[in-house]
Design a protein around this motif. Structure first.
Motif, short mmCIF file in Angstrom:
data_model
loop_
_atom_site.label_atom_id
_atom_site.label_comp_id
_atom_site.label_asym_id
_atom_site.label_seq_id
_atom_site.Cartn_x
_atom_site.Cartn_y
_atom_site.Cartn_z
N SER A 212 0.84 -1.21 0.00
CA SER A 212 0.00 0.00 0.00
C SER A 212 0.87 1.26 0.00
O SER A 212 2.01 1.23 0.47
CB SER A 212 -0.91 0.01 1.22
OG SER A 212 -0.13 0.21 2.37
N ARG A 214 0.67 3.74 1.89
CA ARG A 214 1.01 4.09 3.27
C ARG A 214 2.26 3.35 3.73
O ARG A 214 3.11 3.88 4.42
CB ARG A 214 -0.15 3.72 4.20
CG ARG A 214 -1.07 4.90 4.47
CD ARG A 214 -1.99 4.57 5.59
NE ARG A 214 -2.72 3.32 5.35
CZ ARG A 214 -3.59 2.79 6.19
NH1 ARG A 214 -3.85 3.41 7.33
NH2 ARG A 214 -4.20 1.66 5.92
N GLU A 215 2.35 2.09 3.34
CA GLU A 215 3.49 1.27 3.73
C GLU A 215 4.76 1.79 3.07
O GLU A 215 5.82 1.86 3.70
CB GLU A 215 3.21 -0.17 3.29
CG GLU A 215 3.95 -1.19 4.12
CD GLU A 215 3.50 -2.59 3.79
OE1 GLU A 215 2.42 -2.76 3.18
OE2 GLU A 215 4.25 -3.52 4.13
N LEU A 218 5.90 4.93 4.85
CA LEU A 218 6.54 4.75 6.15
C LEU A 218 7.87 4.01 6.05
O LEU A 218 8.68 4.08 6.97
CB LEU A 218 5.60 4.01 7.10
CG LEU A 218 4.52 4.89 7.72
CD1 LEU A 218 3.65 4.08 8.66
CD2 LEU A 218 5.12 6.07 8.50
N PHE A 219 8.08 3.32 4.94
CA PHE A 219 9.31 2.53 4.82
C PHE A 219 10.59 3.35 5.06
O PHE A 219 11.45 2.93 5.85
CB PHE A 219 9.38 1.82 3.46
CG PHE A 219 10.70 1.16 3.22
CD1 PHE A 219 11.03 -0.02 3.84
CD2 PHE A 219 11.66 1.76 2.40
CE1 PHE A 219 12.27 -0.60 3.66
CE2 PHE A 219 12.90 1.19 2.21
CZ PHE A 219 13.20 -0.01 2.83
#
Lengths: 382, 385
Positions: A212, A214-215, A218-219
C-alpha cells in the motif's frame, strides 16, 4: 633586439608557456586510456553518464601545464580542483546522488518480500574477501576497504568511502566500479549458470503481495531509524537516500522529487565524473596499485555474485516457497542492470518465468547492503 | 579482424534486445577487456616509472606514507600526552605517558619507524608510531623505573615492544602489564632498568632512554573485523527485515480490515444503487434477479433524480464489468484450464495471499506479460547512477 635574443624569447615561450615540450609518454598513455573510456561510453554506451565525463576528465587533465587540478600560488584551487574539493573531498556529491537515487527508487518489491534483504547481505561477500585479498599485496586497511567496496557495485558508495578513507585511490576505484557495473551483463551470466541447475533456474516464484502507498511512505522512516541506530556512520548516505524516497512516496513535493531525480542528479553527475576523471594524472595512475585494483575489482564482482546466489541456495534449504537462485546475483546493487540480468537468464531457462520484480528486491537490498558495508568500514576506522 | 568484429558486434550488441549472449563470447570479452585494462598499462607503467626522471616522487602516493602517525606532544605536570591519528584510523587518540616509580619523566618524542625498520618487523603492527621516552633522576643509578602508558586506544591484546639497536636482537617484547583502568582506558606498565636491555644508552648512569611502541596484531585485527563486520551486515539487514515483516503484517492487517469494511460498504451501496437503477429500467426489470432486487429496494429508493443518476452510473459499470468478465472468460477458456484461486481469509495478522493462475503458455497472455515487463524495465531504468 638581435636574432639570438628573438630566438631565446621564442624558446622561452615554447618551454614555459606551451605544453608541447612537457609531454611525457606517461601522459600519452593516459590520453589513450581517456580515449578508451570515451569510446566505451559513446560507442558502446557503457555507463555513459559517468564514463563520458570521467573519460574526458582523464583526457583533459593529462595535458601538461594545465591549470585544472592544482592550486595557484595563493593557494586558490583551480577549476576542477574546486569541483573535487567541495564536491568529492567534502563528501557532498555522493550524498546528493543518493538523494536522487532515493527519489527514483520504488521500494515496493523489497517491502513485499523483505526476505530478499538477506540476499543483499550475502552479496557483500566479495567486499570482504577482496578486503583481505588486497592486504596481502601491501595495501593498508583503509585502502583495502575502499577497494573492497567496489564489489558492492554502487558507484556513489564507492566514491564516498574512497574519498573518506583513501582519496589517492579515488580515480582507480571509481573507474573500476563504473566499468564493472557496465559489464554486469557480461560478468554475471557465466557465474549464474555455473552455480545453478536447469531445474533451479526454472523455479517460479509466487506473485509479490500488494504494497500500500502508506506502507511505502513509512518505509524510509522505519528503515532509516533501524539502520542509523545500528550503523550511525552510514547516516549521510542512507539519510539522503531515505529522504529522497520519502519525497517521492509522500507525493506532496513532486517538484522537489523531480528536481532530485533529474536536474540535481544531472548537475552533480557532471561535476562528479569530471573531477573523478581529473584525479587520474599519469604520475598518480600509472603504477601497480590501480592495476591491482582493476584485477581485484573484477574478482570482487565475481565473488559478490557468487555470494548472492549462494545465499539464495542456503535460504532455500529453510524456505517452503523456494526462491529462484538467479535472483541472488541481483544482490550486487547495480540497479537495475543486475535485476535485468536475472530476469533475462530466467527467461532463457523458461520463457514464461518473469523474475524482474522478484530480482528488484535483492537489487534494492544490495544498495542498502553496500551502504551498510561502507558504514561498517567507516565505523571501523573511527 | 573485421569478420571477428562483425561477429561479436552482431552476436552481442545487436542480438535480440541485447539479451541473448553466448557465455563463451562473454568470457572472451572479459578476458580481452581485462587484457586491455591490465597488460597494456602494466607494461607501460613499469617502464614509465623507471624511465621518467622528471616524475615528482611526492605524487607517487603511498597509503603507508599517508597514514604515518604524526604525534603532537603536550606536557601536563609530570605527564606527557601524545595526540595522534594512528594507522587505520580516521580519528585521533591520546596516549598518556608518566613515570610512576623510580624516576622523573623528562621528555617523550616520536620516532620515525624507518630508523628501526627490520625485515622481521612489520610496520603495520605498530599503528601508533614509535616513541622515545627519556627518564631522568633514576636513583640510585642502575635501579628500576616504572613507565605507565595509558590510552583508550589499547586493547587487551596490546603489547609494548622495545627497540634497542645495540642488541643483536634489537626488537623484543617488554612483557608489560596490560591492565584495565577507568572506562575503556587500559594501562601498560613497563619496568625499565637503568643500564638494562630496555635502556638504549646501555649505561647505569641515572638516566634511561627507552625506545618502543605499542603493538597490535594487524592480521588478527583485519581478520577479526572481517568476520564481525560481514556478519554485522547480516545483522543490520536482518533487523531491517524483521522490522519490515512486522510493519508488513501491521499494514496488511490494517488494509484488509479497511478493505473488508470498504467492500461491505460498497456491497451495501452497490446493491442499493443497482436496486434503485434497475427499478426504473423497463428492460432490466425483465431480468429475474433484478426483479427480486426491485422488490427489496422499493423501500430504499429515495427520489427520482437520485434514481436517474444511479441508473446511468450503474449501466456504465455493468457494461465495463461485463466486458472484463467476457474477456477473462474467453482468456481462461482458450488457455490451460488453471482457474484463479483466491484464498479468501478473514482479516488476520497474516498476509492475504492471492494465488494467481500459473503463467500460461498462450501467446496472448505472453505478449501481455512481455508488455508489462517492458514497461517495468522502463520504470526501473536508472542508468544515470
Amino acid at each position: 633586439m638581435s636574432w639570438s635574443q628573438v630566438l631565446e624569447l621564442i624558446q622561452n615561450i615554447l618551454i614555459t608557456q606551451t605544453g608541447i615540450p612537457h609531454v611525457t609518454w606517461g601522459q600519452g598513455v593516459m590520453l589513450l586510456i581517456g580515449l578508451l573510456f570515451l569510446y566505451l561510453a559513446i560507442a558502446k554506451e557503457y555507463e555513459p553518464l559517468l564514463l563520458l565525463p570521467i573519460g574526458f576528465g582523464i583526457f583533459l587533465v593529462n595535458f601538461p601545464l594545465t591549470p585544472l587540478m592544482g592550486f595557484t600560488e595563493h593557494g586558490t584551487p583551480e577549476l576542477i580542483r574546486v569541483f573535487y574539493k567541495y564536491g568529492v573531498e567534502w563528501e557532498v556529491i555522493p550524498c546528493v546522488i543518493f538523494l536522487g537515487l532515493g527519489a527514483m527508487t520504488d521500494f515496493g518489491p523489497l517491502i513485499a518480500n523483505p526476505k530478499t534483504l538477506i540476499i543483499g547481505a550475502g552479496a557483500q561477500l566479495g567486499v570482504f574477501v577482496t578486503y583481505i585479498g588486497v592486504l596481502f599485496f601491501g595495501f593498508t586497511l583503509k585502502e583495502a576497504a575502499s577497494v573492497g567496496i567496489i564489489g558492492g557495485a554502487d558507484g556513489p558508495t564507492t566514491i564516498y568511502l574512497t574519498a573518506k578513507l583513501a582519496p589517492h585511490l579515488l580515480g582507480a576505484n571509481a573507474l573500476a566500479a563504473y566499468s564493472y557495473m557496465a559489464m554486469v551483463p557480461l560478468i554475471q551470466p557465466p557465474i549464474m549458470r555455473l552455480m545453478t541447475t536447469e531445474a533451479q533456474r526454472k523455479i517460479k516464484m509466487s506473485q509479490l503481495r500488494y504494497v500500500s502507498p502508506r506502507e511505502k511512505l513509512l518505509f524510509p522512516l522505519i528503515a532509516i531509524t533501524l539502520i542509523v541506530l545500528l550503523i550511525p556512520a552510514v547516516a549521510p548516505l542512507m539519510g539522503m537516500f531515505m529522504f529522497g524516497n520519502l519525497m517521492r512516496e509522500s507525493g506532496v513535493v513532486k517538484r522537489l522529487s523531480d528536481t532530485a531525480q533529474n536536474s540535481l542528479m544531472n548537475i552533480v553527475t557532471i561535476f562528479l565524473g569530471l573531477s573523478v576523471g581529473a584525479t587520474m594524472k599519469a604520475e598518480v595512475f600509472l603504477n601497480w596499485k590501480p592495476l591491482l585494483i582493476f584485477g581485484f575489482g573484477l574478482l570482487d564482482f565475481v565473488i559478490c555474485t557468487f555470494g548472492g546466489i549462494l545465499t539464495v541456495h542456503i535460504m532455500n534449504l529453510f524456505l517452503k516457497d523456494k526462491m529462484n537462485p538467479l535472483i541472488g546475483s541481483a544482490g550486487v546493487s547495480a540497479v537495475p542492470m543486475s535485476a535485468r540480468v536475472s530476469h533475462v537468464e530466467g527467461l532463457k531457462a523458461d520463457p514464461n518465468n518473469w523474475l524482474l520484480m522478484h530480482a528488484m528486491g535483492p537489487n534494492l537490498a544490495g544498495v542498502i547492503g553496500s551502504a551498510a558495508a561502507a558504514g561498517m568500514f567507516i565505523a571501523m576506522f573511527q | 579482424m573485421t569478420k571477428i568484429y562483425n561477429y561479436l558486434n552482431n552476436k552481442i550488441w545487436k542480438s535480440n534486445n541485447r539479451t541473448i549472449w553466448n557465455s563463451s563470447i562473454s568470457s572472451g570479452l572479459i578476458v580481452c577487456l581485462s587484457a586491455i585494462l591490465f597488460l597494456f598499462p602494466m607494461t607501460l607503467s613499469t617502464a614509465y616509472a623507471s624511465s621518467n626522471d622528471k616524475q615528482d616522487k611526492n605524487s607517487m602516493v603511498s597509503g603507508q606514507e599517508l597514514e604515518k602517525p604524526k604525534p603532537v606532544f603536550t606536557r601536563n605536570g609530570s605527564e606527557i600526552s601524545a595526540k595522534l591519528i594512528p594507522r587505520a584510523k580516521s580519528t585521533s587518540v591520546t596516549l598518556n605517558f608518566k613515570v610512576t616509580k623510580g624516576g622523573k619523566l623528562l621528555d617523550v618524542k616520536g620516532m620515525d619507524f624507518e630508523k628501526a625498520a627490520r625485515p622481521e618487523v612489520d610496520i603495520k603492527n605498530y599503528k601508533s608510531a614509535l616513541f622515545v621516552v627519556e627518564i631522568g633522576d633514576v636513583s640510585p643509578a642502575g635501579s628500576d623505573a616504572t613507565v605507565n602508558i595509558s590510552s583508550d586506544f589499547f586493547a587487551s591484546g596490546t603489547e609494548y615492544r622495545v627497540f634497542n639497536e645495540k642488541l643483536p636482537q634489537p626488537w623484543f617484547n617488554s612483557e608489560c602489564h596490560n591492565v584495565a583502568s577507568k572506562g575503556r582506558v587500559r594501562e601498560l606498565m613497563i619496568t625499565v632498568k637503568d643500564g638494562g636491555p630496555f635502556d638504549s644508552d646501555g649505561q647505569a648512569n641515572g638516566s634511561i632512554t627507552f625506545v618502543g611502541g605499542p603493538r597490535d596484531s594487524f592480521w588478527g585485527y583485519a581478520l577479526g573485523t572481517l568476520f564481525i563486520r560481514f556478519f554485522g551486515i547480516f545483522l543490520v539487514l536482518g533487523v531491517l527485515m524483521i522490522g519490515m515483516m512486522l510493519s508488513g503484517m501491521f499494514f496488511s492487517r490494517a488494509d484488509s480490515k479497511n478493505g473488508a469494511k470498504e467492500s461491505d460498504d460498497d456491497l451495501n451501496s452497490t446493491s442499493s444503487d443497482v436496486v434503485d437503477s434497475v427499478s426504473s429500467d423497463p428492460e432490466i426489470i425483465a431480468e429475474e434477479n433484478v426483479v427480486e432486487a426491485q422488490h427489496d429496494s422499493e423501500e430504499i429508493a429515495p427520489n427520482a433524480d437520485a434514481e436517474a443518476k444511479f441508473f446511468d452510473e450503474a449501466v456504465d459499470d455493468y457494461e465495463i464489468a461485463a466486458a472484463i468478465a467476457t474477456a477473462l472468460h474467453l482468456h481462461f477458456q482458450t488457455s490451460a484450464p488453471a482457474p484463479i484461486v483466491i484464498e479468501k481469509t478473514e482479516p488476520t495478522a497474516t498476509f492475504q495471499r492471492v494465488v494467481c493462475p500459473v503463467q500460461q503458455t498462450n501467446t496472448w497472455s505472453n505478449d501481455g506479460r512481455s508488455q508489462i515487463m517492458r514497461e517495468r524495465q522502463q520504470t526501473y531504468n536508472r542508468t544515470n547512477r
